[in-house]
Design a protein around this motif. Structure first.
Motif, PDB file in Angstrom:
ATOM      1  N   ALA A 176      44.023  42.848  44.279  1.00 31.42           N
ATOM      2  CA  ALA A 176      44.862  41.724  43.847  1.00 31.42           C
ATOM      3  C   ALA A 176      46.320  41.976  44.181  1.00 31.42           C
ATOM      4  CB  ALA A 176      44.690  41.496  42.346  1.00 31.42           C
ATOM      5  N   LEU A 180      48.606  39.782  46.747  1.00 32.48           N
ATOM      6  CA  LEU A 180      49.857  39.187  46.269  1.00 32.48           C
ATOM      7  C   LEU A 180      51.031  39.592  47.158  1.00 32.48           C
ATOM      8  CD1 LEU A 180      50.844  37.367  44.000  1.00 32.48           C
ATOM      9  CD2 LEU A 180      51.256  39.399  42.619  1.00 32.48           C
ATOM     10  N   ALA A 190      54.560  32.786  44.337  1.00 34.79           N
ATOM     11  CA  ALA A 190      53.391  33.139  43.519  1.00 34.79           C
ATOM     12  C   ALA A 190      53.794  33.838  42.225  1.00 34.79           C
ATOM     13  CB  ALA A 190      52.436  34.023  44.317  1.00 34.79           C
ATOM     14  N   ASP A 192      53.511  32.852  39.127  1.00 32.45           N
ATOM     15  CA  ASP A 192      52.515  32.789  38.058  1.00 32.45           C
ATOM     16  C   ASP A 192      51.428  33.836  38.260  1.00 32.45           C
ATOM     17  OD1 ASP A 192      51.744  31.421  40.352  1.00 32.45           O
ATOM     18  OD2 ASP A 192      50.286  30.193  39.264  1.00 32.45           O
ATOM     19  N   LEU A 193      51.033  34.058  39.515  1.00 33.93           N
ATOM     20  CA  LEU A 193      50.018  35.082  39.789  1.00 33.93           C
ATOM     21  C   LEU A 193      50.574  36.474  39.516  1.00 33.93           C
ATOM     22  CD1 LEU A 193      48.407  33.713  43.087  1.00 33.93           C
ATOM     23  CD2 LEU A 193      47.560  33.514  40.745  1.00 33.93           C
ATOM     24  N   ARG A 196      50.422  37.056  35.822  1.00 39.16           N
ATOM     25  CA  ARG A 196      49.053  37.340  35.370  1.00 39.16           C
ATOM     26  C   ARG A 196      48.632  38.759  35.738  1.00 39.16           C
ATOM     27  NH1 ARG A 196      45.862  32.407  37.860  1.00 39.16           N
ATOM     28  NH2 ARG A 196      44.096  33.787  37.428  1.00 39.16           N
ATOM     29  N   VAL A 233      42.842  36.631  40.254  1.00 38.76           N
ATOM     30  CA  VAL A 233      44.197  36.666  40.830  1.00 38.76           C
ATOM     31  C   VAL A 233      44.130  36.882  42.336  1.00 38.76           C
ATOM     32  CG1 VAL A 233      46.369  37.962  40.894  1.00 38.76           C
ATOM     33  CG2 VAL A 233      45.302  37.427  38.688  1.00 38.76           C
ATOM     34  N   GLU A 236      42.872  33.671  44.097  1.00 37.12           N
ATOM     35  CA  GLU A 236      43.885  32.617  44.122  1.00 37.12           C
ATOM     36  C   GLU A 236      45.026  32.970  45.068  1.00 37.12           C
ATOM     37  OE1 GLU A 236      45.167  30.914  40.426  1.00 37.12           O
ATOM     38  OE2 GLU A 236      43.305  31.503  39.420  1.00 37.12           O
ATOM     39  N   ALA A 237      45.376  34.245  45.120  1.00 40.33           N
ATOM     40  CA  ALA A 237      46.437  34.653  46.049  1.00 40.33           C
ATOM     41  C   ALA A 237      46.006  34.431  47.494  1.00 40.33           C
ATOM     42  CB  ALA A 237      46.795  36.119  45.808  1.00 40.33           C
TER      43      ALA A 237
END
Length: 445
Positions: A176, A180, A190, A192-193, A196, A233, A236-237
């Motif tokens: 993750a 990112l 990013a 918000d990621l 998280r 995560v 989504e990244a």
């Protein structure tokens, strides 16, 4: 010297009689050979057998204690707690048996020179009893261990999962973080990621502290949760560049659609003018607000599109997505309203020129349903016949409204459509009751 010489000259039987007494007085056994020595040997064999039984019981208890500790480390269920209590009770019984064994061993010194045959016999009896008690305790322990099988299998399975689960969580967080970093390198924030992922840091610290501190079950749950959240995560990244591109495409597409609807909405007023000129009020009155509502919907859609563009530029992806959804809903409603006006005029034009086509379509549906209702019967079921008869009457009344100087064609169209819907429900009911086997008569559309 004379004493020594005299000793040598004594008769042999006398020497044999003196030697045992001499050895006894000099620290050797008082008796030798015969039944006494056999009793000592039997007692020693009983002692050895008891010692072996004690060793086997002790080893089994140690192994079982490890199994119990394995279960308690993982399982807190009532069955596990009951197993712990039962093991403790077994332990108390084993302590009592072991204590009696040790007392029996301490009570008899089988290496004593002056050990009586009766004492050896008593020793053998007590040691044999101790061995038998140890053996029975071992058998009870073995039966208990067999009953632990399901609990132990479950616990060992969880323990076997522990190390891989923790490692999987670590690797997921690493993946993750890598994903990112790649997204940020492409110019996407990013934030918000990143937040998280940062929130999972304390969870990783607890995983590194180990199950010894936090417990096996809790550590397994934490590892699974960290792996799941970290993988979300990462996914989504990895999708973020595609998501940004999709939002860009939707912004362009919806703006183009809004412009097209603005042009189409301008055509509604001429359609309404023709409807007012050629048909009765009931045929167009419900469409009067379409031009105003369409213009308002398009205006709101354009405002939301501008907000969505701002959210996209600020990389507020959830906000941008939500705003685009609102724009789409506004444009869909506008499209339906604008299309309804055009469709209304088309249908009214068609029925005013040739109402017979609509009449025959409806009559065919009714006759089709009537044949199905009579299939294999002398008389139709009243539950089916009544709505079909009512449909015939409704169609006749609808046809009658076409007579006169200003027919209400829209009422006629809505009524015939309602009749066909009623007929379709009757057909579906008949087929359901007959288990789908009555296919004769086709379909009533």
């Amino acid at each position: 010297m004379r004493d020594a010489l005299a000793l040598v000259l004594l008769p042999v039987p006398l020497v044999a009689a003196v030697l045992p007494a001499a050895f006894a007085g000099g620290g050797t056994r008082r008796w030798f050979g015969g039944r006494g020595e056999s009793q000592r040997a039997d007692a020693q064999a009983a002692k050895d057998a008891a010692a072996a039984a004690f060793y086997e019981l002790d080893s089994a208890q140690r192994d079982l204690r490890i199994s119990i500790e394995t279960i308690t480390a993982v399982d807190s269920s009532p069955a596990a707690r009951r197993a712990v209590d039962d093991f403790a009770e077994l332990g108390r019984r084993i302590d009592e048996v072991s204590h009696r064994y040790i007392e029996a061993v301490d009570a008899h010194d089988l290496d004593r020179d002056d050990l009586e045959a009766s004492a050896a016999a008593r020793a053998r009896t007590q040691l044999t009893q101790a061995k038998d008690e140890l053996t029975r305790a071992k058998q009870d322990l073995d039966r208990f261990a067999q009953g632990l099988g399901p609990l132990l299998d479950k616990a060992e399975t969880q323990l076997a999962r522990l190390a891989p689960a923790v490692e999987r969580a670590r690797q997921t967080l690493l993946a993750a973080s890598t994903a990112l970093d790649a997204v940020r390198a492409s110019g996407l924030k990013a934030d918000d990621l990143a937040a998280r992922l940062a929130a999972l840091g304390p969870e990783l610290t607890k995983l590194n502290q180990g199950a010894g501190r936090h417990g096996v079950a809790e550590t397994l749950q934490r590892a699974d949760r960290v792996a799941r959240d970290g993988d979300a995560v990462r996914a989504e990244a990895e999708r973020l560049p595609e998501r940004a591109a999709e939002i860009d495409r939707r912004l362009v597409s919806l703006r183009t659609r809004a412009q097209a609807l603005t042009t189409r909405a301008e055509q509604v007023e001429p359609i309404l003018s023709e409807l007012r000129r050629r048909f009765t009020t009931n045929c167009w009155q419900d469409l009067q607000s379409v031009p105003t509502q369409a213009a308002e919907n398009v205006r709101q859609a354009e405002t939301k599109l501008a907000d969505a563009r701002t959210a996209r530029d600020e990389q507020r992806w959830p906000d941008a997505t939500a705003l685009l959804g609102t724009v789409r809903a506004l444009l869909n409603a506008t499209d339906e309203a604008v299309s309804a006006a055009g469709d209304r005029l088309t249908r009214l034009n068609a029925v005013s020129k040739d109402p017979e086509q609509e009449i025959q379509r409806t009559r065919f549906a009714i006759r089709d349903a009537q044949r199905l209702a009579m299939a294999g019967r002398n008389t139709a079921d009243p539950r089916h016949a009544r709505p079909l008869d009512d449909s015939v009457a409704r169609l006749d009344r609808a046809i009658a409204t076409l007579e006169g100087r200003h027919p209400d064609y829209w009422h006629f169209l809505t009524e015939t459509e309602s009749v066909r819907q009623t007929v379709a429900r009757v057909v579906a009911q008949i087929r359901e009751e007959r288990g789908g086997g009555a296919a004769r008569g086709g379909g009533a559309a």
